[in-house]
Scaffold this active site. Structure first.
Site, PDB file in Angstrom:
ATOM      1  N   GLY A  10       1.004  -1.255   0.275  1.00 28.65           N
ATOM      2  CA  GLY A  10      -0.401   0.169   0.098  1.00 28.65           C
ATOM      3  C   GLY A  10       0.820   1.702   0.226  1.00 28.65           C
ATOM      4  O   GLY A  10       1.608   1.385   0.072  1.00 28.65           O
ATOM      5  N   ALA A  69      -5.371  -2.301   4.919  1.00 21.81           N
ATOM      6  CA  ALA A  69      -7.031  -1.806   4.814  1.00 21.81           C
ATOM      7  C   ALA A  69      -7.358  -2.430   3.667  1.00 21.81           C
ATOM      8  O   ALA A  69      -6.999  -1.910   2.802  1.00 21.81           O
ATOM      9  CB  ALA A  69      -7.306  -0.862   4.792  1.00 21.81           C
ATOM     10  N   HIS A  70      -9.329  -2.675   3.745  1.00 19.49           N
ATOM     11  CA  HIS A  70      -9.882  -1.734   2.439  1.00 19.49           C
ATOM     12  C   HIS A  70     -10.202  -0.870   2.245  1.00 19.49           C
ATOM     13  O   HIS A  70     -11.366  -0.465   2.894  1.00 19.49           O
ATOM     14  CB  HIS A  70     -11.329  -2.727   3.431  1.00 19.49           C
ATOM     15  CG  HIS A  70     -12.357  -3.130   1.822  1.00 19.49           C
ATOM     16  ND1 HIS A  70     -13.305  -1.867   1.004  1.00 19.49           N
ATOM     17  CD2 HIS A  70     -12.987  -4.184   1.304  1.00 19.49           C
ATOM     18  CE1 HIS A  70     -13.532  -2.514   0.154  1.00 19.49           C
ATOM     19  NE2 HIS A  70     -13.671  -3.825  -0.161  1.00 19.49           N
ATOM     20  N   TYR A 134     -17.717   2.003   4.131  1.00 15.06           N
ATOM     21  CA  TYR A 134     -16.219   2.098   4.827  1.00 15.06           C
ATOM     22  C   TYR A 134     -15.361   3.120   6.588  1.00 15.06           C
ATOM     23  O   TYR A 134     -14.755   2.328   7.021  1.00 15.06           O
ATOM     24  CB  TYR A 134     -15.532   2.583   3.994  1.00 15.06           C
ATOM     25  CG  TYR A 134     -13.681   3.072   4.194  1.00 15.06           C
ATOM     26  CD1 TYR A 134     -13.120   2.431   4.225  1.00 15.06           C
ATOM     27  CD2 TYR A 134     -13.380   4.909   4.231  1.00 15.06           C
ATOM     28  CE1 TYR A 134     -12.061   2.826   4.185  1.00 15.06           C
ATOM     29  CE2 TYR A 134     -11.982   4.882   4.485  1.00 15.06           C
ATOM     30  CZ  TYR A 134     -11.566   3.819   4.774  1.00 15.06           C
ATOM     31  OH  TYR A 134      -9.800   4.278   4.925  1.00 15.06           O
TER      32      TYR A 134
END
Length: 299
Positions: A10, A69-70, A134
């Site tokens: 990421g 993370a999503h 989210y």
């Protein structure tokens, strides 16, 4: 010591691999088992939270940093179960293991835990009221980390970007090279924050002798709109020689650019507590942009 970083591919994860290297042996994980440079790393699947303790037991890290993370905000509305597995259940598993082993856990959260209806920067103790899946899943992740009872450093951040990966800055540079005119939302306010800054502050916080535990807001200083950020990106890109010309940037309302997930209109986080507790000066967002653009220009 071993520092285990989840989410090594990421934006923040890639910067953490650099920033945390002086602290010890940094072990990265990704879902695929491969890093961005093609090298192999450990496999960690946040879609299968129950698989994580075996990895932790085998590696026995001294510090765990969760940058996985999503983060697909709109897609989370269509796949809430996946968002909650990655953003709430997996952090819960990590936090419980860390608490049982006496290992500090760094966990990143988001401005999306707030509803964006404020007008002054959000303090850490402001009531949370996420607008969508989210934000709710990230809030539940925060709560799980705290409830585990171990030492934790939860860093809420916002508007993250880097010279690499998929982000607003990279999108603007691509579109700016293709078009003469763009439309960008001007009624959402926040603080653009470089992933490199987040990683560097994380390293400084882990070196701090106080053994602090809690929640802090980690963003650059100041505020702007997405429209203001876009105009600054183009001005810096032209000055750095990244773009030969700058497009016209028209300001539009959020209602002119509907998305599946609602965005908080006000995302400015009060970062004074982090600066006070760790003795860190957080730079203006414009300074962060200059550094990232210089990095892009140098590649």
């Amino acid at each position: 010591m071993t520092v285990l970083v989840f989410g090594g591919n990421g934006q923040v994860g890639r910067e953490l691999l650099r920033a945390l290297a002086p602290l010890g042996t940094v072990v990265a994980t990704t879902r695929s088992g491969t890093l961005a440079d093609g090298s192999a790393c450990e496999v960690a699947d946040f879609d299968r939270p129950d698989s994580l303790p075996a990895l932790l037991d085998r590696l026995q890290p001294a510090v765990v940093v969760n940058a996985a993370a999503h983060t697909a905000v709109d897609r989370a509305e269509q796949e809430p179960e996946a968002a909650f597995r990655a953003n709430a259940q997996a952090p819960c598993v990590l936090a419980r293991w860390c608490a049982a082993q006496g290992v500090p856990l760094v966990h990143y959260s988001t401005d999306y835990v707030f509803d964006g209806q404020g007008g002054t920067p959000y303090r850490e103790d402001a009531p949370t009221a996420p607008l969508g899946v989210y934000g709710t899943s990230k809030r539940d992740g925060e709560d799980a980390v705290r409830a585990a009872g171990g030492r934790h450093l939860i860093f809420r951040t916002a508007w993250v970007y880097a010279a690499h990966g998929g982000n607003f800055l990279r999108t603007m540079l691509r579109l700016g090279a293709e078009r003469d005119q763009l439309r960008v939302v001007a009624d959402q306010i926040g603080t653009p924050t470089p992933a490199g800054l987040i990683a560097d502050v994380t390293a400084q916080a882990l070196r701090h002798p106080g053994g602090l535990s809690g929640t802090w807001h980690l963003t650059a200083s100041g505020q702007t709109s997405w429209h203001g950020f876009a105009e600054a990106i183009f001005a810096e890109a032209q000055a750095a020689g990244v773009l030969a010309k700058t497009p016209v940037v028209d300001a539009i309302a959020s209602s002119d650019y509907p998305t599946p997930a609602r965005r908080p209109a006000w995302s400015v986080l009060d970062n004074r507590r982090l600066q006070q507790d760790f003795g860190i000066v957080l730079p203006a967002w414009q300074d962060g942009l200059k550094r990232v653009m210089a990095e892009i220009a140098a590649t």
